[in-house]
Design a protein around this motif. Sequence first.
Motif, PDB file in Angstrom:
ATOM      1  N   GLY A   4     -19.846  13.152 -40.854  1.00 51.89           N
ATOM      2  CA  GLY A   4     -19.654  12.810 -42.254  1.00 51.89           C
ATOM      3  C   GLY A   4     -18.183  12.772 -42.635  1.00 51.89           C
ATOM      4  N   VAL A   5     -17.417  13.725 -42.124  1.00 51.03           N
ATOM      5  CA  VAL A   5     -15.978  13.746 -42.405  1.00 51.03           C
ATOM      6  C   VAL A   5     -15.295  12.529 -41.777  1.00 51.03           C
ATOM      7  CG1 VAL A   5     -13.833  15.008 -41.949  1.00 51.03           C
ATOM      8  CG2 VAL A   5     -15.852  16.236 -42.732  1.00 51.03           C
ATOM      9  N   TYR A   6     -15.706  12.158 -40.569  1.00 46.33           N
ATOM     10  CA  TYR A   6     -15.154  10.951 -39.938  1.00 46.33           C
ATOM     11  C   TYR A   6     -15.458   9.714 -40.782  1.00 46.33           C
ATOM     12  CZ  TYR A   6     -14.424  13.725 -35.693  1.00 46.33           C
ATOM     13  OH  TYR A   6     -14.031  14.667 -34.791  1.00 46.33           O
ATOM     14  N   ALA A   7     -16.664   9.654 -41.332  1.00 41.76           N
ATOM     15  CA  ALA A   7     -17.032   8.511 -42.169  1.00 41.76           C
ATOM     16  C   ALA A   7     -16.219   8.499 -43.462  1.00 41.76           C
ATOM     17  CB  ALA A   7     -18.519   8.542 -42.471  1.00 41.76           C
ATOM     18  N   VAL A   8     -15.938   9.663 -44.026  1.00 41.54           N
ATOM     19  CA  VAL A   8     -15.098   9.738 -45.230  1.00 41.54           C
ATOM     20  C   VAL A   8     -13.694   9.220 -44.912  1.00 41.54           C
ATOM     21  CG1 VAL A   8     -13.952  11.335 -46.825  1.00 41.54           C
ATOM     22  CG2 VAL A   8     -16.390  11.566 -46.385  1.00 41.54           C
ATOM     23  N   ILE A   9     -13.143   9.645 -43.781  1.00 35.32           N
ATOM     24  CA  ILE A   9     -11.807   9.180 -43.382  1.00 35.32           C
ATOM     25  C   ILE A   9     -11.815   7.666 -43.167  1.00 35.32           C
ATOM     26  CG2 ILE A   9     -10.087   9.293 -41.538  1.00 35.32           C
ATOM     27  CD1 ILE A   9     -10.870  12.287 -41.253  1.00 35.32           C
ATOM     28  N   LEU A  10     -12.853   7.142 -42.531  1.00 33.23           N
ATOM     29  CA  LEU A  10     -12.980   5.703 -42.334  1.00 33.23           C
ATOM     30  C   LEU A  10     -13.040   4.963 -43.668  1.00 33.23           C
ATOM     31  CD1 LEU A  10     -13.590   3.219 -40.443  1.00 33.23           C
ATOM     32  CD2 LEU A  10     -15.988   3.747 -40.901  1.00 33.23           C
ATOM     33  N   SER A  11     -13.806   5.491 -44.608  1.00 29.87           N
ATOM     34  CA  SER A  11     -13.923   4.817 -45.903  1.00 29.87           C
ATOM     35  C   SER A  11     -12.610   4.845 -46.676  1.00 29.87           C
ATOM     36  CB  SER A  11     -15.043   5.438 -46.733  1.00 29.87           C
ATOM     37  OG  SER A  11     -14.689   6.722 -47.183  1.00 29.87           O
ATOM     38  N   ILE A  12     -11.870   5.921 -46.562  1.00 26.07           N
ATOM     39  CA  ILE A  12     -10.568   5.994 -47.228  1.00 26.07           C
ATOM     40  C   ILE A  12      -9.609   4.973 -46.613  1.00 26.07           C
ATOM     41  CG2 ILE A  12      -8.530   7.450 -47.558  1.00 26.07           C
ATOM     42  CD1 ILE A  12     -10.472   9.820 -47.874  1.00 26.07           C
ATOM     43  N   ALA A  13      -9.601   4.882 -45.293  1.00 33.14           N
ATOM     44  CA  ALA A  13      -8.721   3.914 -44.628  1.00 33.14           C
ATOM     45  C   ALA A  13      -9.108   2.480 -44.995  1.00 33.14           C
ATOM     46  CB  ALA A  13      -8.784   4.104 -43.117  1.00 33.14           C
ATOM     47  N   LEU A  14     -10.392   2.193 -45.023  1.00 33.32           N
ATOM     48  CA  LEU A  14     -10.853   0.859 -45.388  1.00 33.32           C
ATOM     49  C   LEU A  14     -10.516   0.542 -46.842  1.00 33.32           C
ATOM     50  CD1 LEU A  14     -12.336  -1.622 -44.355  1.00 33.32           C
ATOM     51  CD2 LEU A  14     -14.470  -0.533 -45.047  1.00 33.32           C
ATOM     52  N   GLY A  15     -10.659   1.518 -47.717  1.00 33.10           N
ATOM     53  CA  GLY A  15     -10.296   1.325 -49.122  1.00 33.10           C
ATOM     54  C   GLY A  15      -8.808   1.066 -49.297  1.00 33.10           C
ATOM     55  N   ILE A  16      -7.995   1.781 -48.540  1.00 29.41           N
ATOM     56  CA  ILE A  16      -6.543   1.577 -48.609  1.00 29.41           C
ATOM     57  C   ILE A  16      -6.183   0.166 -48.148  1.00 29.41           C
ATOM     58  CG2 ILE A  16      -4.348   2.247 -47.550  1.00 29.41           C
ATOM     59  CD1 ILE A  16      -5.380   5.145 -47.621  1.00 29.41           C
ATOM     60  N   LEU A  17      -6.802  -0.282 -47.064  1.00 32.57           N
ATOM     61  CA  LEU A  17      -6.534  -1.639 -46.578  1.00 32.57           C
ATOM     62  C   LEU A  17      -6.948  -2.697 -47.607  1.00 32.57           C
ATOM     63  CD1 LEU A  17      -7.551  -1.347 -42.835  1.00 32.57           C
ATOM     64  CD2 LEU A  17      -5.257  -1.586 -43.770  1.00 32.57           C
ATOM     65  N   ALA A  18      -8.082  -2.488 -48.246  1.00 32.70           N
ATOM     66  CA  ALA A  18      -8.525  -3.439 -49.274  1.00 32.70           C
ATOM     67  C   ALA A  18      -7.560  -3.449 -50.454  1.00 32.70           C
ATOM     68  CB  ALA A  18      -9.937  -3.093 -49.737  1.00 32.70           C
ATOM     69  N   GLU A  19      -7.078  -2.284 -50.856  1.00 36.03           N
ATOM     70  CA  GLU A  19      -6.126  -2.220 -51.970  1.00 36.03           C
ATOM     71  C   GLU A  19      -4.798  -2.879 -51.601  1.00 36.03           C
ATOM     72  OE1 GLU A  19      -6.494  -1.293 -55.156  1.00 36.03           O
ATOM     73  OE2 GLU A  19      -8.611  -1.109 -54.644  1.00 36.03           O
ATOM     74  N   ILE A  20      -4.368  -2.725 -50.357  1.00 38.67           N
ATOM     75  CA  ILE A  20      -3.149  -3.396 -49.908  1.00 38.67           C
ATOM     76  C   ILE A  20      -3.328  -4.902 -50.016  1.00 38.67           C
ATOM     77  CG2 ILE A  20      -1.733  -3.899 -47.879  1.00 38.67           C
ATOM     78  CD1 ILE A  20      -2.110  -0.961 -47.065  1.00 38.67           C
TER      79      ILE A  20
END
Length: 83
Positions: free
Chosen positions: A57-73
Motif C-alpha cells: 500500500g505504501v508503494y502504491a501511495v508513492i507511485l500515485s504521488i509520483a504520477l500526480g507530480i508528473l501530471a502536474e508538471i
Amino acid sequence: MFFAWLGRILAILILIFALFKIAVALAIASDVLGPYDAALARYFPSAKSTGQVIDKGVYAVILSIALGILAEIRFTLRDKVMS
C-alpha cells in the motif's frame, strides 16, 4: 493532453485504493475485523502478513504521488507554452 488527464485521474484512484488497503490492513492487525488469521485469509488471501499488505500500500501511495507530480508538471508546461 489526454495522457495528462489520464495520469491525474489514475493517480487519484491509485491513492484512494492504496489508502483503503492500508486502512483495512491496520484494522486486521488490530483485530477489529475479527481474528487475525481468519481476517487476513478473507480480505488478502495471497498475503503472508499485514505488514506485507501495508508495504504494498505504501508503494502504491508513492507511485500515485509520483504520477500526480508528473501530471502536474505536464499541466504547468502546457500553461507556460500557451502563454
